[in-house]
Design a protein around this motif. Structure first.
Motif, PDB file in Angstrom:
ATOM      1  N   ALA A  62       0.830  -1.028   0.152  1.00 54.78           N
ATOM      2  CA  ALA A  62       0.111  -0.184   0.037  1.00 54.78           C
ATOM      3  C   ALA A  62       0.847   1.317  -0.108  1.00 54.78           C
ATOM      4  N   ALA A  63       2.083   1.119   0.774  1.00 52.44           N
ATOM      5  CA  ALA A  63       2.898   2.196   0.620  1.00 52.44           C
ATOM      6  C   ALA A  63       3.590   2.526  -0.695  1.00 52.44           C
ATOM      7  N   ALA A  64       3.705   1.518  -1.318  1.00 52.03           N
ATOM      8  CA  ALA A  64       4.386   1.727  -2.544  1.00 52.03           C
ATOM      9  C   ALA A  64       4.009   2.665  -3.613  1.00 52.03           C
ATOM     10  N   GLY A  65       2.375   2.845  -3.314  1.00 50.40           N
ATOM     11  CA  GLY A  65       1.818   3.895  -4.173  1.00 50.40           C
ATOM     12  C   GLY A  65       0.627   3.586  -4.982  1.00 50.40           C
ATOM     13  N   VAL A  66       0.202   2.297  -5.212  1.00 48.82           N
ATOM     14  CA  VAL A  66      -0.846   1.716  -5.824  1.00 48.82           C
ATOM     15  C   VAL A  66      -2.176   2.372  -5.313  1.00 48.82           C
ATOM     16  N   GLY A  67      -3.162   2.870  -6.318  1.00 45.62           N
ATOM     17  CA  GLY A  67      -4.495   3.144  -5.681  1.00 45.62           C
ATOM     18  C   GLY A  67      -5.182   2.388  -4.976  1.00 45.62           C
ATOM     19  N   LEU A  68      -5.311   1.323  -5.079  1.00 42.85           N
ATOM     20  CA  LEU A  68      -6.179   0.171  -4.599  1.00 42.85           C
ATOM     21  C   LEU A  68      -5.417  -1.131  -4.410  1.00 42.85           C
ATOM     22  N   VAL A  69      -5.409  -1.496  -3.015  1.00 50.96           N
ATOM     23  CA  VAL A  69      -4.988  -2.934  -2.505  1.00 50.96           C
ATOM     24  C   VAL A  69      -6.080  -3.690  -2.436  1.00 50.96           C
ATOM     25  N   MET A  70      -6.033  -4.698  -3.290  1.00 44.85           N
ATOM     26  CA  MET A  70      -7.212  -5.987  -3.217  1.00 44.85           C
ATOM     27  C   MET A  70      -6.557  -6.871  -2.331  1.00 44.85           C
ATOM     28  N   VAL A  71      -7.143  -7.225  -1.182  1.00 43.57           N
ATOM     29  CA  VAL A  71      -6.704  -8.129  -0.358  1.00 43.57           C
ATOM     30  C   VAL A  71      -7.190  -9.514  -1.052  1.00 43.57           C
ATOM     31  N   GLU A  72      -6.447 -10.614  -0.815  1.00 42.61           N
ATOM     32  CA  GLU A  72      -6.546 -11.749  -1.258  1.00 42.61           C
ATOM     33  C   GLU A  72      -7.915 -12.329  -0.956  1.00 42.61           C
ATOM     34  N   HIS A  73      -8.014 -13.435  -1.892  1.00 40.65           N
ATOM     35  CA  HIS A  73      -9.438 -14.224  -1.558  1.00 40.65           C
ATOM     36  C   HIS A  73      -9.462 -14.748  -0.213  1.00 40.65           C
ATOM     37  N   THR A  74     -10.826 -14.344   0.417  1.00 38.67           N
ATOM     38  CA  THR A  74     -11.162 -14.302   2.088  1.00 38.67           C
ATOM     39  C   THR A  74     -12.294 -15.175   2.045  1.00 38.67           C
ATOM     40  N   SER A  75     -12.294 -16.383   2.557  1.00 37.22           N
ATOM     41  CA  SER A  75     -13.214 -17.184   2.373  1.00 37.22           C
ATOM     42  C   SER A  75     -14.493 -16.728   3.291  1.00 37.22           C
ATOM     43  N   ALA A  86      -1.491   3.973   4.809  1.00 41.89           N
ATOM     44  CA  ALA A  86      -0.267   3.846   3.935  1.00 41.89           C
ATOM     45  C   ALA A  86      -0.557   4.596   2.803  1.00 41.89           C
ATOM     46  N   GLY A  87      -2.009   5.011   2.795  1.00 39.28           N
ATOM     47  CA  GLY A  87      -2.006   5.855   1.345  1.00 39.28           C
ATOM     48  C   GLY A  87      -3.067   5.235   0.276  1.00 39.28           C
ATOM     49  N   ALA A  88      -3.468   3.896   0.392  1.00 45.31           N
ATOM     50  CA  ALA A  88      -4.186   3.432  -0.755  1.00 45.31           C
ATOM     51  C   ALA A  88      -5.420   3.011  -0.148  1.00 45.31           C
ATOM     52  N   LYS A  89      -6.394   2.862  -1.031  1.00 42.72           N
ATOM     53  CA  LYS A  89      -7.991   2.450  -0.748  1.00 42.72           C
ATOM     54  C   LYS A  89      -7.676   0.728  -0.565  1.00 42.72           C
ATOM     55  N   ALA A  90      -8.500   0.392   0.185  1.00 41.72           N
ATOM     56  CA  ALA A  90      -8.675  -1.060   0.723  1.00 41.72           C
ATOM     57  C   ALA A  90      -9.811  -1.855   0.221  1.00 41.72           C
ATOM     58  N   GLY A  91      -9.565  -3.105  -0.508  1.00 34.29           N
ATOM     59  CA  GLY A  91     -10.707  -3.946  -0.687  1.00 34.29           C
ATOM     60  C   GLY A  91     -10.409  -5.251  -0.375  1.00 34.29           C
ATOM     61  N   LEU A  92     -11.534  -5.940  -0.422  1.00 31.31           N
ATOM     62  CA  LEU A  92     -11.419  -7.425  -0.033  1.00 31.31           C
ATOM     63  C   LEU A  92     -12.131  -8.163  -0.909  1.00 31.31           C
ATOM     64  N   GLN A  93     -11.303  -9.305  -1.477  1.00 37.82           N
ATOM     65  CA  GLN A  93     -11.881 -10.066  -2.269  1.00 37.82           C
ATOM     66  C   GLN A  93     -12.459 -11.254  -1.509  1.00 37.82           C
ATOM     67  N   ILE A  94     -13.819 -11.695  -1.565  1.00 37.76           N
ATOM     68  CA  ILE A  94     -14.466 -12.788  -0.828  1.00 37.76           C
ATOM     69  C   ILE A  94     -14.713 -14.013  -1.812  1.00 37.76           C
ATOM     70  N   ALA A  95     -14.593 -15.346  -1.345  1.00 36.97           N
ATOM     71  CA  ALA A  95     -14.587 -16.489  -2.024  1.00 36.97           C
ATOM     72  C   ALA A  95     -15.319 -17.705  -1.308  1.00 36.97           C
ATOM     73  N   HIS A  96     -15.451 -18.653  -1.957  1.00 36.60           N
ATOM     74  CA  HIS A  96     -16.098 -19.890  -1.470  1.00 36.60           C
ATOM     75  C   HIS A  96     -15.554 -21.120  -2.356  1.00 36.60           C
ATOM     76  N   SER A  97     -15.208 -22.125  -1.741  1.00 33.39           N
ATOM     77  CA  SER A  97     -14.545 -23.291  -2.898  1.00 33.39           C
ATOM     78  C   SER A  97     -14.773 -24.680  -2.290  1.00 33.39           C
ATOM     79  N   ILE A  98     -15.722 -25.142  -3.318  1.00 32.48           N
ATOM     80  CA  ILE A  98     -15.919 -26.581  -3.211  1.00 32.48           C
ATOM     81  C   ILE A  98     -15.149 -27.709  -3.716  1.00 32.48           C
TER      82      ILE A  98
END
Length: 556
Positions: A49-62, A95-107
């Motif tokens: 996030a501190a590196a300067g990206v506009g959006l950090v999309m956090v990994e697939h979260t179950s 840290a200067g970025a917007k925060a996103g969360l990716q949500i998932a489900h896995s059979i």
């Protein structure tokens, strides 16, 4: 109209981003038992996030603690996960970025297919996604991304290959995406229309019988109608035909053999069928290419993860106009596949041998081998120093001449310079040692050997700026870097390094100017195949310019 580029702000629903770069969600293997955020998770995302990206999309979260892929994966399946996720969202935003969360489900993670699911489980899954989105927003995330791609449940439901259901959740493309529509509508009903909501889809599954653009165009349009604000377009990563490292998997994680942005055309196509922004991903670490994707309107944003693992300051270096300083991601995928221990978090594995044996497969004499201790070795007594192994190694482990880890200047250049007979004017010519551009030392005849040390390297583009400056410290008056023209030798094993010769020479000269060391000269020339034969003449011309420059007192 203002030109749109990587650093042009963009607004998606109520989400305002400072630039068009997103850290792509990727499994970090950092969660604590139960799917909770750890300190390592916080550091990992804070750094990017501190590196300067506009959006950090956090990994697939179950959204479910049972239907989940293997490994140490984050969860958002209960309200108990909210405090940890809130800490994560806060460190990203601080840290200067917007925060996103990716949500998932896995059979797939438990060995099931869509037809194995009772309708009750599907209805529960829909509610789990809705509640997962609620928890994400309550934790302070700015956006939620629904994982409808790769080999996750919602992708299995969408795929015409894997969804064999005969009820309302199967059949044609509209039936196969019914659960997706119910999830989106449920989130909108609970959270309202103003919360940003993304979806990631596989535009082409790259698998026999799977979805292609023909189906995905319809899916994209229907998702927009339901209330999706942005489409994150990926590809492949199906494990049901070829498994891990199969063709489908590698199309979603393009390796060194693929050109830059091999999947951009998919996002470009989807963009024609929707009015919402479209994100593209897949081997976009070349900043010039990444910028062209946005400037040409092929996508609205780019997403990347591997280049940010290789160099967390990638964005800042591009923004500062210093792409030559980037630690290049070699797209070896060792960060994904070659962790030393199953519980190790993800990291760049550059300069750590992954025992992929790429060097062995490409060595003309099949010299490299793995010894009894698991260490890479070479039969050096037969090596003719063609440089093939160093050029093709995806992790740059092989130490050969211009490799930055190898003290090439002290071992190869210094003895050659010390052997020059001339003490008043001395130069170094760095020339290609491989392929059709291989230079021999015949051009040093007619007196050039007194002034010039010829140094052959696998590719002049691999010589670092710092190494050039170290050569000057040996008492050399000038350096001529004789590179190659990529368009004349597109199959060269070192083709990715060709453009860097000119960039690094330019940077070396900038440094000389900054320290007012103008009596030294570094030049670069791109040779054609025929000009290799004229290298002696080009060297004489360089020596003449060098002598005149020295007599002139170094004025420029």
């Amino acid at each position: 109209m203002e030109k749109v580029g990587l650093f042009t702000p963009i607004k998606i629903n109520t989400l305002e981003l400072k630039n068009r770069m997103m850290m792509s969600p990727a499994f970090s293997n950092s969660a604590a038992p139960g799917g909770f955020v750890t300190d390592w998770t916080l550091r990992h995302y804070q750094k990017r996030a501190a590196a300067g990206v506009g959006l950090v999309m956090v990994e697939h979260t179950s959204v479910n603690g049972y239907y989940i892929h293997g490994g140490n994966r984050l969860q958002v399946s209960t309200d108990q996960h909210i405090p940890g996720l809130a800490r994560l969202a806060k460190v990203i935003k601080d840290a200067g970025a917007k925060a996103g969360l990716q949500i998932a489900h896995s059979i797939h993670g438990v060995g099931l297919k869509p037809e194995d699911l009772p309708k009750r489980v599907i209805m529960e899954m829909i509610q789990e996604f809705i509640q997962g989105a609620r928890r994400a927003y309550e934790a302070g995330f700015d956006v939620v991304e629904l994982h409808f791609a790769h080999t996750y449940t919602m992708a299995d439901m969408l795929s015409r290959r894997t969804n064999r259901r005969l009820d309302e959740y199967g059949g044609d493309v509209y039936g196969r995406m019914r659960a997706h529509q119910e999830i989106i509508l449920g989130i909108r009903e609970m959270m309202g229309r103003d919360v940003p909501l993304f979806a990631v889809i596989s535009a082409d599954e790259f698998i026999i019988g799977g979805n292609t653009l023909k189906q995905t165009r319809i899916i994209a349009q229907e998702l927009e109608k339901c209330g999706i604000d942005c489409l994150d377009v990926t590809a492949g990563v199906r494990f049901d035909d070829g498994g891990l490292k199969g063709y489908s998997d590698l199309r979603g994680k393009p390796t060194v053999e693929y050109p830059d942005g091999p999947n951009v055309y998919l996002a470009e196509d989807i963009k024609k069928y929707v009015t919402i922004p479209v994100i593209t991903r897949g081997k976009l670490g070349n900043p010039e290419f990444a910028a062209s994707v946005i400037e040409q309107g092929r996508a609205d944003m780019i997403a990347m993860i591997r280049p940010l693992l290789a160099d967390d300051k990638w964005v800042k270096k591009v923004q500062a106009g210093r792409p030559e300083l980037i630690k290049i991601c070699m797209a070896c995928n060792n960060c994904l596949y070659k962790r030393r221990h199953p519980d190790d978090p993800i990291k760049c594995m550059e300069r750590e041998c992954a025992q992929c044996l790429t060097c062995l497969r490409n060595c003309p004499y099949h010299l490299p081998f793995i010894n009894e201790n698991g260490v890479l070795e070479f039969g050096n007594e037969w090596c003719d120093e063609c440089g093939m192994c160093a050029g093709i190694c995806p992790a740059h482990v092989v130490r050969f001449h211009a490799n930055p880890q190898y003290d090439w200047v002290a071992d190869q250049v210094a003895p050659a310079v010390q052997g020059l007979k001339s003490k008043d004017l001395r130069a170094v010519v760095i020339a290609c040692a491989s392929g059709p551009y291989r230079c021999d030392d015949k051009f040093l005849a007619d007196g050039l050997a007194h002034n010039v040390a010829l140094i052959r390297v696998p590719c002049p583009g691999r010589v670092e700026t710092l190494q050039m400056l170290c050569i000057l410290e040996l008492g050399v008056d000038g350096i001529l870097v004789a590179g190659c023209r990529l368009e004349e030798n597109p199959e060269c094993k070192f083709r990715h390094h060709h453009p860097w010769a000119a960039r690094r020479v330019a940077r070396a000269n900038e440094i000389l100017q900054e320290v007012v060391l103008t009596r030294k000269v570094i030049e670069e020339v791109e040779l054609t195949g025929l000009q290799v034969l004229e290298l002696s003449g080009l060297t004489r011309d360089f020596i003449s310019r060098l002598r005149a420059h020295k007599e002139d007192g170094g004025s420029r």
